[in-house]
Design an enzyme around this catalytic site. Structure first.
Site, PDB file in Angstrom:
ATOM      1  N   ALA A  74       0.834  -1.202   0.000  1.00 43.26           N
ATOM      2  CA  ALA A  74       0.000   0.000   0.000  1.00 43.26           C
ATOM      3  C   ALA A  74       0.872   1.257   0.000  1.00 43.26           C
ATOM      4  CB  ALA A  74      -0.918  -0.004   1.218  1.00 43.26           C
ATOM      5  N   ALA A  75       0.669   2.117  -1.000  1.00 40.93           N
ATOM      6  CA  ALA A  75       1.446   3.362  -1.085  1.00 40.93           C
ATOM      7  C   ALA A  75       0.897   4.205  -2.220  1.00 40.93           C
ATOM      8  CB  ALA A  75       2.926   3.072  -1.344  1.00 40.93           C
ATOM      9  N   SER A 117      11.235   0.423  -4.772  1.00 37.93           N
ATOM     10  CA  SER A 117      11.204   0.853  -6.170  1.00 37.93           C
ATOM     11  C   SER A 117      12.599   1.183  -6.659  1.00 37.93           C
ATOM     12  CB  SER A 117      10.321   2.102  -6.292  1.00 37.93           C
ATOM     13  OG  SER A 117      10.464   2.723  -7.552  1.00 37.93           O
ATOM     14  N   TYR A 141       8.491  10.797  -4.169  1.00 35.21           N
ATOM     15  CA  TYR A 141       8.100   9.377  -4.182  1.00 35.21           C
ATOM     16  C   TYR A 141       9.313   8.492  -3.909  1.00 35.21           C
ATOM     17  CZ  TYR A 141       7.164   4.753  -6.035  1.00 35.21           C
ATOM     18  OH  TYR A 141       7.089   3.388  -6.179  1.00 35.21           O
ATOM     19  N   LYS A 145      10.314   5.944  -0.594  1.00 34.88           N
ATOM     20  CA  LYS A 145      10.657   4.525  -0.691  1.00 34.88           C
ATOM     21  C   LYS A 145      12.007   4.241  -0.034  1.00 34.88           C
ATOM     22  CE  LYS A 145       7.093   2.676  -2.593  1.00 34.88           C
ATOM     23  NZ  LYS A 145       6.300   1.670  -1.858  1.00 34.88           N
ATOM     24  N   PHE A 169      11.454  -2.643 -10.895  1.00 34.67           N
ATOM     25  CA  PHE A 169      11.771  -1.842 -12.068  1.00 34.67           C
ATOM     26  C   PHE A 169      10.445  -1.548 -12.798  1.00 34.67           C
ATOM     27  CE2 PHE A 169      15.779  -2.414 -10.426  1.00 34.67           C
ATOM     28  CZ  PHE A 169      16.694  -1.623 -11.099  1.00 34.67           C
ATOM     29  N   LEU A 187       4.149   3.468 -19.481  1.00 32.27           N
ATOM     30  CA  LEU A 187       4.310   3.504 -20.933  1.00 32.27           C
ATOM     31  C   LEU A 187       3.274   2.663 -21.670  1.00 32.27           C
ATOM     32  CD1 LEU A 187       5.890   4.309 -23.480  1.00 32.27           C
ATOM     33  CD2 LEU A 187       7.365   2.325 -23.081  1.00 32.27           C
ATOM     34  N   ARG A 281      11.847  14.620 -21.134  1.00 31.81           N
ATOM     35  CA  ARG A 281      11.289  15.011 -19.840  1.00 31.81           C
ATOM     36  C   ARG A 281      12.437  15.193 -18.858  1.00 31.81           C
ATOM     37  NH1 ARG A 281       6.799  10.350 -18.952  1.00 31.81           N
ATOM     38  NH2 ARG A 281       8.725   9.138 -19.135  1.00 31.81           N
ATOM     39  N   ASP A 284      14.696  12.182 -16.773  1.00 33.98           N
ATOM     40  CA  ASP A 284      14.670  10.837 -17.344  1.00 33.98           C
ATOM     41  C   ASP A 284      16.096  10.379 -17.658  1.00 33.98           C
ATOM     42  OD1 ASP A 284      12.031  10.164 -17.280  1.00 33.98           O
ATOM     43  OD2 ASP A 284      11.595  10.656 -19.361  1.00 33.98           O
TER      44      ASP A 284
END
Length: 330
Positions: A74-75, A117, A141, A145, A169, A187, A281, A284
């Site tokens: 849960a997050a 993550s 975020y 984590k 990933f 994506l 972006r 990235d």
């Protein structure tokens, strides 16, 4: 053992529930249903609706169901939203985890598997990202984590329960069409949405230092991801002494964004949907691909599904919700 799976009504969580039950484990789902769907939870699996900020409900759930292990998924998980609402993300992801760990420390829980993550790495300068690659998250975020990993390990050492932090990933695919991702944040579903609306899929940047100029990522099938959770839970349960593990979950193979878009066009039949190139972006990295050596060594786990299987299964799920998508325009 009996496991509490927080976030078990979500896209990834529902797959983890299925994998854990296939491994013979008893499971209880805990979810606030803010993004989860109770319809994903099997009828025979108890569902407790509540927030991880509710320490009283967590404590009662652990006690009443005899929980001996926790898998915490849960997050809140949208990078862009975390930049706009950092305090919200710290409350939900860090304070929620702290509240859960307090209940775990007071109960009879022997093991704790944490959903982390690859965002903890930020922009790693590495051909393959190992678990020893320095962590430098670039978003609130990712920070939540990484802070969560620190807290999980420290609590496990202090209170005597085994822990595993699993760094995901790029997750895609579906075990069954009914369990497919309903969000349009990653994506594959983003391309589905564009092509079925008659619009061009968008590639952000084609001037990176990669073979075709587009970003390279490590895509992992959600069923493989779920099996890795079951393997981690089984490993922790088998240990005679508490320990902590940190493992990447990836295939160790890179697929460029252009290659993935072309694969989607081929699988879906929307081959005429020529990609549109947009500016890069911010933030990235050119390439982020996992080293999967440690998880193979520690858990005997390796990915089974390739990118084509991910796209096919995700497409079946998309078409279940959008039946008209089976008929390409043109």
């Amino acid at each position: 053992m009996t496991y509490l799976i927080t976030g078990g009504a979500g896209y990834i969580g529902a797959h983890v529930v299925r994998a854990m039950r296939a491994a013979g484990e008893e499971v209880v789902v805990y979810d606030d249903l803010s993004t989860g769907d109770s319809g994903r939870v099997p009828d025979e699996v108890p569902l407790v609706v509540g927030s991880t900020l509710d320490g009283g409900l967590l404590g009662r759930t652990l006690s009443e169901h005899g929980i001996t292990g926790v898998v915490h998924l849960a997050a809140k998980k949208q990078v862009g939203e975390s930049v706009e609402r950092p305090l919200y993300y710290y409350r939900e992801n860090v304070q929620g985890l702290r509240t859960l760990l307090e209940a775990v420390a007071a109960g009879a829980v022997r093991s704790f598997v944490f959903s982390s993550s690859a965002a903890v790495y930020g922009m790693p300068d590495a051909g393959l990202v190992t678990e020893d690659t320095p962590c430098s998250p670039m978003s609130p975020y990712g920070e939540t984590k990484l802070a969560g990993e620190w807290m999980v390990r420290a609590a496990g050492r202090a209170h005597g329960f085994a822990t595993a932090c699993l760094r995901y990933f790029n997750v895609a695919g579906a075990g069954t069409p009914e369990l497919a991702d309903t969000g349009v944040y990653n994506l594959v579903p983003m391309v589905f949405e564009k092509i079925t609306a008659g619009a061009a899929p968008v590639i952000f940047g084609d001037d990176y230092a990669t073979a075709d100029g587009t970003c390279v990522r490590d895509f992992i099938h959600v069923e493989d991801l779920a099996d890795a959770h079951a393997a981690a839970a089984g490993k922790l349960a088998s240990l005679s002494e508490p320990t902590d593990l940190t493992c990447n979950i990836g295939r160790g193979e890179g697929v460029s964004v252009r290659e993935m878009v072309d694969l989607i066009r081929s699988v879906t039949g929307y081959g005429e949907a020529t990609p549109e190139i947009a500016p890069r972006r911010a933030g990235d990295p050119a390439r982020v691909v996992a080293s999967a050596e440690r998880i193979m060594k520690e858990l005997g786990w390796s990915a089974k599904y390739d990118a084509a299987a991910m796209v096919r299964s995700a497409w079946d799920g998309w078409c279940l919700r959008h039946p008209e998508a089976r008929r390409p325009r043109g």
